[in-house]
Design a protein around this motif. Structure first.
Motif, mmCIF file in Angstrom:
data_model
loop_
_atom_site.group_PDB
_atom_site.id
_atom_site.type_symbol
_atom_site.label_atom_id
_atom_site.label_comp_id
_atom_site.label_asym_id
_atom_site.label_seq_id
_atom_site.Cartn_x
_atom_site.Cartn_y
_atom_site.Cartn_z
ATOM 1 N N SER A 153 -35.237 4.081 37.885
ATOM 2 C CA SER A 153 -36.544 4.701 37.636
ATOM 3 C C SER A 153 -37.645 3.655 37.607
ATOM 4 N N ASN A 154 -37.353 2.497 37.008
ATOM 5 C CA ASN A 154 -38.358 1.433 36.941
ATOM 6 C C ASN A 154 -38.686 0.881 38.322
ATOM 7 N N LEU A 155 -37.703 0.747 39.182
ATOM 8 C CA LEU A 155 -37.961 0.269 40.533
ATOM 9 C C LEU A 155 -38.847 1.254 41.293
ATOM 10 N N ARG A 156 -38.600 2.533 41.120
ATOM 11 C CA ARG A 156 -39.431 3.542 41.784
ATOM 12 C C ARG A 156 -40.872 3.471 41.268
ATOM 13 N N LYS A 157 -41.030 3.292 39.958
ATOM 14 C CA LYS A 157 -42.367 3.191 39.377
ATOM 15 C C LYS A 157 -43.079 1.927 39.851
ATOM 16 N N LEU A 158 -42.316 0.860 40.006
ATOM 17 C CA LEU A 158 -42.901 -0.384 40.518
ATOM 18 C C LEU A 158 -43.427 -0.175 41.932
ATOM 19 N N LEU A 159 -42.640 0.464 42.769
ATOM 20 C CA LEU A 159 -43.071 0.737 44.134
ATOM 21 C C LEU A 159 -44.310 1.623 44.160
ATOM 22 N N MET A 165 -45.016 -5.476 37.128
ATOM 23 C CA MET A 165 -43.680 -6.026 37.382
ATOM 24 C C MET A 165 -42.695 -5.323 36.467
ATOM 25 N N ILE A 166 -41.385 -5.514 36.714
ATOM 26 C CA ILE A 166 -40.367 -4.994 35.807
ATOM 27 C C ILE A 166 -39.391 -6.116 35.461
ATOM 28 N N VAL A 167 -38.798 -6.004 34.281
ATOM 29 C CA VAL A 167 -37.788 -6.960 33.838
ATOM 30 C C VAL A 167 -36.420 -6.364 34.147
ATOM 31 N N LEU A 168 -35.566 -7.153 34.821
ATOM 32 C CA LEU A 168 -34.298 -6.603 35.291
ATOM 33 C C LEU A 168 -33.328 -7.727 35.611
ATOM 34 N N ASN A 169 -32.057 -7.501 35.327
ATOM 35 C CA ASN A 169 -31.036 -8.456 35.725
ATOM 36 C C ASN A 169 -31.113 -8.682 37.231
ATOM 37 N N PHE A 174 -30.975 -6.434 42.712
ATOM 38 C CA PHE A 174 -30.742 -6.473 44.154
ATOM 39 C C PHE A 174 -29.666 -5.466 44.567
ATOM 40 N N GLU A 175 -28.687 -5.229 43.697
ATOM 41 C CA GLU A 175 -27.687 -4.208 43.990
ATOM 42 C C GLU A 175 -28.340 -2.833 44.098
ATOM 43 N N LEU A 176 -29.219 -2.502 43.152
ATOM 44 C CA LEU A 176 -29.903 -1.212 43.187
ATOM 45 C C LEU A 176 -30.799 -1.084 44.409
ATOM 46 N N LEU A 177 -31.462 -2.157 44.791
ATOM 47 C CA LEU A 177 -32.376 -2.106 45.930
ATOM 48 C C LEU A 177 -31.662 -1.792 47.238
ATOM 49 N N HIS A 178 -30.390 -2.100 47.315
ATOM 50 C CA HIS A 178 -29.650 -1.801 48.551
ATOM 51 C C HIS A 178 -29.492 -0.298 48.769
ATOM 52 N N SER A 179 -29.754 0.492 47.722
ATOM 53 C CA SER A 179 -29.691 1.953 47.888
ATOM 54 C C SER A 179 -31.056 2.533 48.267
ATOM 55 N N PHE A 180 -32.097 1.694 48.307
ATOM 56 C CA PHE A 180 -33.438 2.136 48.677
ATOM 57 C C PHE A 180 -33.630 2.013 50.190
ATOM 58 N N PRO A 181 -34.565 2.769 50.757
ATOM 59 C CA PRO A 181 -34.881 2.594 52.184
ATOM 60 C C PRO A 181 -35.278 1.147 52.466
ATOM 61 N N ALA A 183 -37.589 -0.171 54.212
ATOM 62 C CA ALA A 183 -39.026 -0.449 54.109
ATOM 63 C C ALA A 183 -39.441 -0.688 52.662
ATOM 64 N N ASP A 184 -38.876 0.090 51.737
ATOM 65 C CA ASP A 184 -39.182 -0.100 50.317
ATOM 66 C C ASP A 184 -38.550 -1.384 49.794
ATOM 67 N N ARG A 185 -37.309 -1.613 50.183
ATOM 68 C CA ARG A 185 -36.589 -2.802 49.722
ATOM 69 C C ARG A 185 -37.331 -4.073 50.117
#
Length: 247
Positions: A153-159, A165-169, A174-181, A183-185
């Protein structure tokens, strides 16, 4: 049957080392190659000393309890604490878990110290602590922290421009971003400087037969995996998404 006894001459019995873990991709997951990068490093470390590993997945609290009562030989993925040290032996550090800042490339972040966050709006996840200094800065009102129920949810809000910015491991992000399109990644980057860092290790109950010998064996194998660059290569693969099934 637990691998908890030594044969004549100091060799281990033939059964796999049974370890309890939970879901924490890309470090541990039933849905990733080799059960995730942390699991892979542990498996390789034992293999260097002639031992195989079998993993069993549970909720994390249950995994630690099973390690404590000897139902399994151990559990990797834990941060050392005084309370846990009363019950467990801790391995040498397996990975350094880094909390970093993810930001949009069109709004770059030059982060060196917490002072650089003054006046910013950050996204974070409910229930997480990002280190004593960060928590103190949040309490002092140095920045605004908006907590969501999960990292995705935080990555979507960041986009969407909701946060600076967001704080994240780092590895989890990067693992979560691989599930994003794609262009977004490609719009997202991460800071090279960490907000906080934690050493994650494997635990073995002190009451397990031959616990110290098993831990020594693991640490020996781990040192080899780190020294020859295998652990770093595995971690680089995880960041690149190469632990996804079929990769």
């Amino acid at each position: 049957m637990l691998l908890s006894s030594l044969l004549a001459g100091g060799a281990w019995a033939a059964e796999p080392v049974k370890l309890a873990i939970g879901e924490w991709p890309p470090y541990f997951s039933q849905n990733l190659r080799e059960n995730g990068v942390f699991a892979h490093i542990v498996k390789e470390a034992f293999a260097r000393e002639g031992l195989s590993v079998s993993y069993e997945f549970y909720p994390w609290k249950r995994a630690l309890l099973l390690a404590e009562n000897g139902s399994v030989s151990g559990s990797p993925g834990w941060v050392m604490s005084d309370e846990r040290a009363k019950t467990f032996l801790f391995s040498d550090p397996v990975i350094l878990s880094k909390e970093v800042l993810f930001f949009r490339k069109d709004k770059p972040v030059n982060f060196r110290t917490l002072a650089d966050l003054k006046g910013k709006t950050l996204g974070a996840t409910i229930g997480y602590s990002y280190g004593t200094a960060f928590d103190a800065a949040e309490k002092a009102g140095d920045f605004t922290l908006d907590r969501a129920i999960d990292d995705t949810s935080n990555l979507r809000k960041l986009l969407a421009g909701r946060f600076d910015m967001i704080v994240l491991n780092r590895a989890v992000g990067f693992e979560l971003l691989h599930s994003f399109p794609t262009a977004d990644r490609e719009r997202i980057a991460a800071s090279s400087v960490s907000v906080s860092e934690k050493q994650s290790r494997m635990v073995i109950a002190k009451t397990l037969p031959n616990a110290e010998k098993l831990m020594q064996t693991f640490n020996q194998g781990l040192a080899k995996v780190i020294r020859d660059g295998t652990a770093k290569r595995f971690l680089d693969d995880a960041e690149a998404g190469r632990y996804a099934p079929g990769n």
